[in-house]
Design a protein around this motif. Structure first.
Motif, PDB file in Angstrom:
ATOM      1  N   GLN A 205      25.465   2.334 -68.019  1.00  0.00           N
ATOM      2  CA  GLN A 205      26.611   2.631 -67.117  1.00  0.00           C
ATOM      3  C   GLN A 205      25.798   3.146 -65.789  1.00  0.00           C
ATOM      4  N   ALA A 206      24.666   3.986 -66.177  1.00  0.00           N
ATOM      5  CA  ALA A 206      24.054   4.527 -64.910  1.00  0.00           C
ATOM      6  C   ALA A 206      23.341   3.454 -64.247  1.00  0.00           C
ATOM      7  N   VAL A 207      22.803   2.740 -64.606  1.00  0.00           N
ATOM      8  CA  VAL A 207      22.078   1.473 -63.944  1.00  0.00           C
ATOM      9  C   VAL A 207      23.010   0.672 -63.178  1.00  0.00           C
ATOM     10  N   LEU A 208      24.377   0.498 -63.527  1.00  0.00           N
ATOM     11  CA  LEU A 208      25.277  -0.296 -63.072  1.00  0.00           C
ATOM     12  C   LEU A 208      25.682   0.480 -61.923  1.00  0.00           C
ATOM     13  N   ALA A 209      25.691   1.847 -61.932  1.00  0.00           N
ATOM     14  CA  ALA A 209      26.367   2.729 -60.939  1.00  0.00           C
ATOM     15  C   ALA A 209      25.566   2.635 -59.778  1.00  0.00           C
ATOM     16  N   GLN A 210      24.048   2.437 -60.022  1.00  0.00           N
ATOM     17  CA  GLN A 210      23.376   2.304 -58.743  1.00  0.00           C
ATOM     18  C   GLN A 210      23.754   1.050 -58.009  1.00  0.00           C
ATOM     19  N   HIS A 211      24.325   0.015 -58.800  1.00  0.00           N
ATOM     20  CA  HIS A 211      24.769  -1.158 -57.943  1.00  0.00           C
ATOM     21  C   HIS A 211      26.263  -1.135 -57.694  1.00  0.00           C
ATOM     22  N   TYR A 212      26.785  -0.169 -57.503  1.00  0.00           N
ATOM     23  CA  TYR A 212      28.284   0.161 -57.088  1.00  0.00           C
ATOM     24  C   TYR A 212      29.243  -0.293 -57.979  1.00  0.00           C
ATOM     25  N   LEU A 213      28.820  -0.488 -59.272  1.00  0.00           N
ATOM     26  CA  LEU A 213      29.694  -1.130 -60.324  1.00  0.00           C
ATOM     27  C   LEU A 213      29.961  -0.057 -61.300  1.00  0.00           C
ATOM     28  N   ARG A 214      31.192   0.178 -61.449  1.00  0.00           N
ATOM     29  CA  ARG A 214      31.658   1.501 -62.179  1.00  0.00           C
ATOM     30  C   ARG A 214      32.312   0.602 -63.407  1.00  0.00           C
ATOM     31  N   ALA A 215      31.504   0.958 -64.588  1.00  0.00           N
ATOM     32  CA  ALA A 215      31.622  -0.036 -66.056  1.00  0.00           C
ATOM     33  C   ALA A 215      32.282   1.333 -66.816  1.00  0.00           C
ATOM     34  N   GLU A 216      33.220   0.772 -67.589  1.00  0.00           N
ATOM     35  CA  GLU A 216      33.958   1.345 -68.901  1.00  0.00           C
ATOM     36  C   GLU A 216      33.049   1.431 -69.951  1.00  0.00           C
ATOM     37  N   LEU A 217      33.534   2.396 -70.827  1.00  0.00           N
ATOM     38  CA  LEU A 217      32.616   2.435 -72.247  1.00  0.00           C
ATOM     39  C   LEU A 217      33.651   2.184 -73.317  1.00  0.00           C
ATOM     40  N   ALA A 218      33.212   1.588 -74.316  1.00  0.00           N
ATOM     41  CA  ALA A 218      33.998   1.375 -75.539  1.00  0.00           C
ATOM     42  C   ALA A 218      32.977   1.522 -76.761  1.00  0.00           C
ATOM     43  N   HIS A 219      33.318   1.713 -77.944  1.00  0.00           N
ATOM     44  CA  HIS A 219      32.659   1.858 -79.045  1.00  0.00           C
ATOM     45  C   HIS A 219      33.442   1.286 -80.175  1.00  0.00           C
ATOM     46  N   ILE A 220      32.604   0.556 -81.150  1.00  0.00           N
ATOM     47  CA  ILE A 220      33.229  -0.266 -82.257  1.00  0.00           C
ATOM     48  C   ILE A 220      32.458   0.094 -83.643  1.00  0.00           C
ATOM     49  N   PRO A 221      33.108   0.735 -84.623  1.00  0.00           N
ATOM     50  CA  PRO A 221      32.539   1.397 -85.902  1.00  0.00           C
ATOM     51  C   PRO A 221      32.063  -0.026 -86.605  1.00  0.00           C
ATOM     52  N   ASP A 222      31.680   0.237 -87.458  1.00  0.00           N
ATOM     53  CA  ASP A 222      31.264  -0.777 -88.652  1.00  0.00           C
ATOM     54  C   ASP A 222      32.240  -1.209 -89.517  1.00  0.00           C
ATOM     55  N   ASP A 223      33.412  -1.795 -88.910  1.00  0.00           N
ATOM     56  CA  ASP A 223      34.472  -2.140 -89.543  1.00  0.00           C
ATOM     57  C   ASP A 223      34.841  -3.740 -89.131  1.00  0.00           C
ATOM     58  N   PRO A 224      34.977  -4.854 -89.854  1.00  0.00           N
ATOM     59  CA  PRO A 224      35.384  -6.088 -89.173  1.00  0.00           C
ATOM     60  C   PRO A 224      36.466  -6.238 -88.613  1.00  0.00           C
ATOM     61  N   ARG A 225      37.595  -5.582 -89.062  1.00  0.00           N
ATOM     62  CA  ARG A 225      38.905  -5.779 -88.426  1.00  0.00           C
ATOM     63  C   ARG A 225      38.867  -5.128 -87.194  1.00  0.00           C
ATOM     64  N   ILE A 226      38.394  -3.936 -87.068  1.00  0.00           N
ATOM     65  CA  ILE A 226      38.609  -3.180 -85.738  1.00  0.00           C
ATOM     66  C   ILE A 226      37.478  -3.871 -84.754  1.00  0.00           C
ATOM     67  N   THR A 227      36.441  -4.598 -85.292  1.00  0.00           N
ATOM     68  CA  THR A 227      35.464  -5.450 -84.315  1.00  0.00           C
ATOM     69  C   THR A 227      36.197  -6.324 -83.735  1.00  0.00           C
ATOM     70  N   ARG A 228      37.154  -6.833 -84.445  1.00  0.00           N
ATOM     71  CA  ARG A 228      37.877  -8.387 -84.033  1.00  0.00           C
ATOM     72  C   ARG A 228      38.789  -7.788 -82.913  1.00  0.00           C
ATOM     73  N   GLU A 229      39.430  -6.770 -83.468  1.00  0.00           N
ATOM     74  CA  GLU A 229      40.723  -6.226 -82.403  1.00  0.00           C
ATOM     75  C   GLU A 229      40.104  -5.685 -81.006  1.00  0.00           C
ATOM     76  N   LYS A 230      38.849  -5.040 -81.273  1.00  0.00           N
ATOM     77  CA  LYS A 230      38.300  -4.406 -79.877  1.00  0.00           C
ATOM     78  C   LYS A 230      37.655  -5.610 -79.061  1.00  0.00           C
ATOM     79  N   ILE A 231      37.003  -6.423 -79.653  1.00  0.00           N
ATOM     80  CA  ILE A 231      36.474  -7.500 -78.924  1.00  0.00           C
ATOM     81  C   ILE A 231      37.853  -8.396 -78.226  1.00  0.00           C
ATOM     82  N   GLY A 232      38.956  -8.724 -78.893  1.00  0.00           N
ATOM     83  CA  GLY A 232      39.906  -9.266 -78.513  1.00  0.00           C
ATOM     84  C   GLY A 232      40.521  -8.508 -77.260  1.00  0.00           C
ATOM     85  N   ASN A 233      40.529  -7.061 -77.256  1.00  0.00           N
ATOM     86  CA  ASN A 233      41.044  -6.390 -76.165  1.00  0.00           C
ATOM     87  C   ASN A 233      40.180  -6.348 -75.091  1.00  0.00           C
ATOM     88  N   CYS A 234      39.047  -6.457 -75.430  1.00  0.00           N
ATOM     89  CA  CYS A 234      37.995  -6.438 -74.006  1.00  0.00           C
ATOM     90  C   CYS A 234      38.025  -7.825 -73.425  1.00  0.00           C
TER      91      CYS A 234
END
Length: 400
Positions: A205-234
């Motif tokens: 995020q800090a490196v991208l901010a140097q290039h005026y790109l404001r990235a959002e953050l997300a985290h995926i736990p070690d759970d296959p169902r949540i992993t699919r859901e979060k990737i689908g949302n992204c």
């Protein structure tokens, strides 16, 4: 296995135009200019005085006149004052607009003023001296800044000078940085003896901010169902997904399978490099790109600079940055048949050569080393011995 050069080519082939937008010029610093900036009038717009002194008509010099009656004093911003006689002058200040009746300026250092008269001292006078003539830089309608470059403070200055209040720039992609793993905790949380704090996401995020790109953050736990859901949302809400960790062959690395189930096509997986060998790159049918970096901090940092930033620059239609080369300042050996990205500090020698001093850490997990280095030196995989004095390409991440 994919080579570094092949990986670079495949990634740059996916450079994408995200369109354009118009923003106030004060907010445009470090963005990619998407239009030519043109002069709204001649530059300079008048015959501009460049030294404080007196303005005369050069005919006086040709007539051997050296003493002039001062008609008045003209400051910058005043209307130009004309003279009616060849032995008259105007006391004039830097930046003032010169009357057509005058054509030469003599600075104060070369005159003596007494009782309303200016006397030229013994000095050579050239016609037109100390003047910046109207239109000498650009004519009305000329391009003063070309599109396809980063907007710097100098570009902001030019835009302001020609009254360009709004600038058309390249739109930036919508980017999300996704970390994964139950071993990661937020920076404000006290980790257990088997946990670590998140750092990769904030680094990216800090490196991208140097290039005026404001990235959002997300985290995926070690759970296959949540992993699919979060990737689908992204995939539905972003143009680019930058992932860190979870792409190896471990039992709890659910991300590769989830990406496959979400119809994200693998472009390549694993690159013949160190650090960053497990690097994965893919593309969704909607056009969303996925850069899945290894979880090790140094590997993530290197892949970001070596692959993502050049892709971002290409997508902004900026063209490739000129490569930077440095002289290896110490013998170095690396035996595996992999392209090696050596951490180095950079300095200039007294002869003006850019020197790269190797900093050997404890592998791709040694992120503390990054704070003491300036660049990665890219060493070819065909060799294992690298000698002091040899020249190789470097990828700087600190100012040199």
């Amino acid at each position: 296995m994919t080579t570094v050069e092949q990986a670079e080519k495949l990634i740059l082939a996916e450079a994408k135009d995200f369109g354009m937008e118009t923003i106030p010029f004060e907010q445009a610093l470090d963005r990619a200019l998407a239009e030519d900036i043109k002069a709204d009038r001649d530059l300079p717009p008048f015959n501009r005085v460049t030294m404080d002194g007196i303005a005369i008509n050069y005919k006086a010099i040709q007539s051997n006149i050296s003493v002039f009656k001062i008609k008045t004093t003209q400051a910058a911003g005043d209307e130009p004052v004309e003279t009616g006689r060849v032995d008259e002058c105007i006391e004039i200040m830097t930046g003032a607009a010169l009357s057509p009746s005058l054509d030469t300026v003599i600075q104060y250092e070369n005159i003596r003023i007494n009782n309303g008269e200016a006397t030229i001292l013994n000095t050579e006078i050239k016609k037109g001296q100390n003047l910046h003539l109207k239109g000498a830089d650009k004519r009305e309608g000329d391009i003063v800044v070309c599109s396809g470059q980063i907007i710097t403070p100098a570009v902001i200055s030019v835009a302001a000078s020609v009254g360009k209040r709004d600038l058309m720039v390249r739109k930036l992609p919508r980017v999300v940085v996704v970390s994964s793993g139950d071993e990661l905790v937020d920076i404000g949380v006290e980790p257990s003896p088997v946990q670590i704090r998140k750092s990769n996401s904030y680094t990216i995020q800090a490196v991208l901010a140097q290039h005026y790109l404001r990235a959002e953050l997300a985290h995926i736990p070690d759970d296959p169902r949540i992993t699919r859901e979060k990737i689908g949302n992204c995939l539905q809400n972003y143009d680019v997904i930058l992932m860190t960790g979870g792409i190896s062959m471990g039992k709890f690395d659910f991300i590769p399978k989830a990406l496959e189930e979400m119809q994200v096509k693998t472009v390549f997986h694993k690159v013949s490099q160190r650090p960053g060998k497990p690097f994965w790159f893919g593309k969704h049918e909607s056009g969303v790109l996925v850069f899945a970096f290894p979880g090790n901090p140094v590997a993530t940092f290197m892949c970001l600079h070596r692959y993502f930033l050049p892709w971002l620059r290409a997508s902004q239609r900026l063209g490739a940055k000129p490569p930077v080369y440095a002289v290896l300042d110490k013998d170095f050996t690396f035996k595996p048949e992999l392209q090696y990205f050596l951490q180095v500090t950079l300095k200039f020698s007294e002869e003006g050569k850019l020197l790269a001093i190797p900093v050997e850490g404890n592998g791709s997990g040694d992120f503390a080393n990054l704070a003491d280095t300036d660049a990665f030196m890219e060493l070819p995989m065909e060799r294992s011995e690298f000698k002091r004095g040899e020249v190789f390409r470097v990828w700087p991440f600190n100012n040199i």
